[in-house]
Structure formats: C-alpha cells, structure tokens
Design an enzyme around this catalytic site. Sequence first.
Site, PDB file in Angstrom:
ATOM      1  N   HIS A  60       0.820  -1.211   0.000  1.00  0.00           N
ATOM      2  CA  HIS A  60       0.000   0.000   0.000  1.00  0.00           C
ATOM      3  C   HIS A  60       0.852   1.258   0.000  1.00  0.00           C
ATOM      4  CE1 HIS A  60       0.807   0.590   4.281  1.00  0.00           C
ATOM      5  NE2 HIS A  60       0.313  -0.616   4.552  1.00  0.00           N
ATOM      6  N   CYS A  70       2.470  -5.132   6.686  1.00  0.00           N
ATOM      7  CA  CYS A  70       2.275  -4.829   5.267  1.00  0.00           C
ATOM      8  C   CYS A  70       3.580  -4.341   4.637  1.00  0.00           C
ATOM      9  CB  CYS A  70       1.188  -3.773   5.096  1.00  0.00           C
ATOM     10  SG  CYS A  70      -0.463  -4.353   5.536  1.00  0.00           S
TER      11      CYS A  70
END
Length: 166
Positions: free
Chosen positions: A122, A141
């Site tokens: 992301h 992440c």
Amino acid sequence: MRILSIVIAVAMATVLAGCSSKFKTYNGPEVTQVIVQKGERRIHMMHHGRVLKTYPIRLGFAPVGDKQVEGDGKTPEGLYFIDRRNPNSNFHLSLGISYPNEQDIAEALAMGRSPGGDIFIHGGPRKGSSADGRTDWTWGCIALTDRQIERVYAMVKDGTPIYIMP
C-alpha cells in the site's frame, strides 16, 4: 487577443495537471512476478527474470522473521499471490497479498493463535498520523510512497505471484 488566448490555454493546462488521477496506466512488459527482499527493503517488479522496476519499501515494526500470528508486526515470507485491490484504501491504494495460506493457518493454530490477515502492498500513511516519518510502521504490510503505489497498482495484475524473501 493572442496573449490572452495563450494565458487561458496555460491556465487550463495547469488546472488539468492538478486533477491527475491516482489511477495510472501501464503499457510496458507484463509483470510476471513480484519479489520482495525484506532485508534490503526493496520490491522488484519482474518480467521473466528481468527487473522492470525496483522501489524502496517500509515494513512492519518487527521486520525480521516470518509472520506467525496476528499482531506480531511481521511481514510474511514465502510465495503468495496478489489477490485483490482496494482503490479506496486508507493508504491511498492497496494490493492484497494472499496471506494466510493453508500452511500459515496450520502453524498459527498449532500455537493456539490466529494467523491474522489483511496483508497489503500500500501507499504511505496519512500526513500527521503517528506512522508518518517512522521507518517501520506497517504492522506486517509492505509500504511504498503514494506515487510508487500508483505505478505498481497499474503494473501488477490480480493473480501475479509475489515471493517475499527474508
């Protein structure tokens, strides 16, 4: 009159440039695999063994080691796939990683824990957030800048293998 036309044309071009979309297009070679090197903090967009593009990344607050359970702050290691995309992510844009797989689930359950989930590639944190400016903050992440995730989002298709290395 000619000067006024030029000024208006330049003003319109400037306004249109400011309205650019976060959704980019990509017309290059197909990305056949994504390779993440956690130790080097790099992500590579690959086309049959050839590096198309490399970007620096940020990882979770505990970047060393394989993700085992929910909340450990680690990024999983192994072979996964890009399995979804989120155009309305809290982190600009995001690409889902198919964690946990069956082996990840079995390992976590053997410890009596949940493996967690929602692992993504992301964009960056919102300005002023507690993560803004920190090196490792993503809770497992893989983070890029907003400009970089726009490019990667355009380059990578759902189903693309992603190999996450230590």
